[in-house]
Design a protein around this motif. Structure first.
Motif, PDB file in Angstrom:
ATOM      1  N   PHE A  59       0.839  -1.200   0.000  1.00  0.00           N
ATOM      2  CA  PHE A  59       0.000   0.000   0.000  1.00  0.00           C
ATOM      3  C   PHE A  59       0.877   1.255   0.000  1.00  0.00           C
ATOM      4  O   PHE A  59       0.643   2.191  -0.763  1.00  0.00           O
ATOM      5  N   GLY A  60       1.899   1.254   0.850  1.00  0.00           N
ATOM      6  CA  GLY A  60       2.806   2.390   0.900  1.00  0.00           C
ATOM      7  C   GLY A  60       3.529   2.608  -0.414  1.00  0.00           C
ATOM      8  O   GLY A  60       3.735   3.754  -0.840  1.00  0.00           O
ATOM      9  N   ALA A  61       3.892   1.514  -1.080  1.00  0.00           N
ATOM     10  CA  ALA A  61       4.586   1.624  -2.359  1.00  0.00           C
ATOM     11  C   ALA A  61       3.699   2.219  -3.441  1.00  0.00           C
ATOM     12  O   ALA A  61       4.186   2.817  -4.403  1.00  0.00           O
ATOM     13  N   MET A  62       2.377   2.052  -3.305  1.00  0.00           N
ATOM     14  CA  MET A  62       1.444   2.599  -4.294  1.00  0.00           C
ATOM     15  C   MET A  62       1.091   4.056  -4.024  1.00  0.00           C
ATOM     16  O   MET A  62       0.603   4.755  -4.925  1.00  0.00           O
TER      17      MET A  62
ATOM     18  N   VAL B 128      -5.978  -5.553  -3.228  1.00  0.00           N
ATOM     19  CA  VAL B 128      -4.840  -5.588  -4.161  1.00  0.00           C
ATOM     20  C   VAL B 128      -5.268  -6.095  -5.532  1.00  0.00           C
ATOM     21  O   VAL B 128      -4.679  -5.718  -6.549  1.00  0.00           O
ATOM     22  N   ALA B 129      -6.304  -6.930  -5.580  1.00  0.00           N
ATOM     23  CA  ALA B 129      -6.803  -7.404  -6.873  1.00  0.00           C
ATOM     24  C   ALA B 129      -7.424  -6.259  -7.678  1.00  0.00           C
ATOM     25  O   ALA B 129      -7.329  -6.230  -8.915  1.00  0.00           O
ATOM     26  N   LEU B 130      -8.055  -5.316  -6.978  1.00  0.00           N
ATOM     27  CA  LEU B 130      -8.688  -4.179  -7.646  1.00  0.00           C
ATOM     28  C   LEU B 130      -7.717  -3.032  -7.911  1.00  0.00           C
ATOM     29  O   LEU B 130      -8.009  -2.146  -8.727  1.00  0.00           O
ATOM     30  N   ALA B 131      -6.565  -3.041  -7.248  1.00  0.00           N
ATOM     31  CA  ALA B 131      -5.603  -1.940  -7.371  1.00  0.00           C
ATOM     32  C   ALA B 131      -5.205  -1.649  -8.822  1.00  0.00           C
ATOM     33  O   ALA B 131      -5.198  -0.478  -9.237  1.00  0.00           O
ATOM     34  N   PRO B 132      -4.854  -2.660  -9.641  1.00  0.00           N
ATOM     35  CA  PRO B 132      -4.487  -2.338 -11.034  1.00  0.00           C
ATOM     36  C   PRO B 132      -5.620  -1.671 -11.808  1.00  0.00           C
ATOM     37  O   PRO B 132      -5.361  -0.800 -12.650  1.00  0.00           O
ATOM     38  N   LEU B 133      -6.867  -2.062 -11.514  1.00  0.00           N
ATOM     39  CA  LEU B 133      -8.009  -1.434 -12.185  1.00  0.00           C
ATOM     40  C   LEU B 133      -8.110   0.035 -11.796  1.00  0.00           C
ATOM     41  O   LEU B 133      -8.324   0.903 -12.659  1.00  0.00           O
ATOM     42  N   TYR B 134      -7.954   0.318 -10.513  1.00  0.00           N
ATOM     43  CA  TYR B 134      -7.990   1.709 -10.064  1.00  0.00           C
ATOM     44  C   TYR B 134      -6.891   2.529 -10.745  1.00  0.00           C
ATOM     45  O   TYR B 134      -7.125   3.653 -11.206  1.00  0.00           O
TER      46      TYR B 134
ATOM     47  N   LYS C 269      -3.716   6.643 -13.306  1.00  0.00           N
ATOM     48  CA  LYS C 269      -2.460   6.854 -14.031  1.00  0.00           C
ATOM     49  C   LYS C 269      -2.105   5.559 -14.754  1.00  0.00           C
ATOM     50  O   LYS C 269      -1.379   4.717 -14.211  1.00  0.00           O
ATOM     51  N   PRO C 270      -2.620   5.371 -15.960  1.00  0.00           N
ATOM     52  CA  PRO C 270      -2.447   4.096 -16.686  1.00  0.00           C
ATOM     53  C   PRO C 270      -0.997   3.640 -16.824  1.00  0.00           C
ATOM     54  O   PRO C 270      -0.734   2.439 -16.905  1.00  0.00           O
ATOM     55  N   LEU C 271      -0.064   4.577 -16.838  1.00  0.00           N
ATOM     56  CA  LEU C 271       1.349   4.245 -17.001  1.00  0.00           C
ATOM     57  C   LEU C 271       1.832   3.259 -15.937  1.00  0.00           C
ATOM     58  O   LEU C 271       2.729   2.448 -16.195  1.00  0.00           O
ATOM     59  N   TYR C 272       1.213   3.303 -14.754  1.00  0.00           N
ATOM     60  CA  TYR C 272       1.678   2.483 -13.632  1.00  0.00           C
ATOM     61  C   TYR C 272       0.847   1.211 -13.440  1.00  0.00           C
ATOM     62  O   TYR C 272       1.004   0.525 -12.431  1.00  0.00           O
ATOM     63  N   THR C 273       0.003   0.891 -14.413  1.00  0.00           N
ATOM     64  CA  THR C 273      -0.840  -0.298 -14.276  1.00  0.00           C
ATOM     65  C   THR C 273      -0.007  -1.575 -14.193  1.00  0.00           C
ATOM     66  O   THR C 273      -0.262  -2.443 -13.341  1.00  0.00           O
TER      67      THR C 273
ATOM     68  N   SER D 178       0.552  -6.618  -7.132  1.00  0.00           N
ATOM     69  CA  SER D 178      -0.671  -7.306  -6.709  1.00  0.00           C
ATOM     70  C   SER D 178      -0.519  -8.825  -6.788  1.00  0.00           C
ATOM     71  O   SER D 178      -0.960  -9.550  -5.891  1.00  0.00           O
ATOM     72  N   ILE D 179       0.115  -9.291  -7.853  1.00  0.00           N
ATOM     73  CA  ILE D 179       0.327 -10.741  -8.013  1.00  0.00           C
ATOM     74  C   ILE D 179       1.178 -11.279  -6.866  1.00  0.00           C
ATOM     75  O   ILE D 179       0.892 -12.348  -6.309  1.00  0.00           O
TER      76      ILE D 179
END
Length: 205
Positions: free
Chosen positions: A112-115, A148-154, A159-163, A170-171
């Motif tokens: 979470f902190g890294a995101m 964490v599963a939803l984090a990439p969607l958010y 900021k799509p660059l960081y998807t 998340s994996i």
């Protein structure tokens, strides 16, 4: 730049290796969280063993372990994919801490902190998701997995660059929860407010 990336990956791992749960438990003279309760050195287990204040301190320290190396790396201009590797290094430090016999926690708070450097709106969405999932089901591990599963969607919408880097992270976190997933499917997972130290099924928020 490659040398800088290698340096920051090393720094991130060493920061992650500082086990907040062990340090705070020693300061508060609590049982070693690696040997008591769920035996998971995370904020949830410390909460069960020592209450809210030690748990909050563990949570804050674990978040900072992810935020600081990633934010510094972002500030010096490291690209998105490399930032993902640095974030993973911080989480691996938490999971396999160099200073504490390579026995660490689930790295949810560190992830979470890294995101967080991606944006406060992402942080707010992650906290909201975790809180709602915890309120509905009462399982910290399930709340963490859903979040964490939803984090990439958010991130895709923010900021799509960081998807991709967030998906990598998340994996890792979901894989770290494989034992929790098995217990959830068997109905053997304990809820977060259960303070019975003998239970072995929490996940750090």
């Amino acid at each position: 730049m490659i040398a800088t990336i290698i340096l920051m990956v090393s720094v991130a791992y060493l920061c992650g290796s500082l086990s907040s749960a062990v340090v705070i438990s020693r300061l508060y003279r609590l049982p070693d969280p690696r040997q008591a309760g769920s035996q998971n050195p995370g904020a949830t287990n410390v909460y069960r063993l020592g209450g809210r204040i030690p748990a909050v301190l563990v949570l804050v320290m674990d978040i900072l372990k992810g935020t600081l190396p990633v934010y510094v790396s972002y500030w010096i201009g490291i690209d998105a994919v490399a930032l993902g590797v640095i974030a993973i290094a911080a989480c691996l430090g938490h999971i396999f801490p160099l200073y504490f016999g390579f026995k660490g926690g689930k790295a949810v708070a560190t992830a979470f902190g890294a995101m967080l450097p991606i944006g406060l709106e992402l942080g707010a969405l992650l906290i909201f998701t975790w809180g709602v999932a915890l309120f509905i089901w009462g399982y910290s591990s399930l709340a963490a997995i859903i979040t964490v599963a939803l984090a990439p969607l958010y991130v895709w919408f923010i900021k799509p660059l960081y998807t991709l880097p967030v998906a990598m992270l998340s994996i890792l976190i979901i894989a770290r929860h494989r034992a929790n997933i098995v217990r959830l499917l068997k109905g053997e997972e304990s809820k977060v407010w259960n303070k019975q130290g003998k239970l072995k099924s929490d996940s750090q928020p």
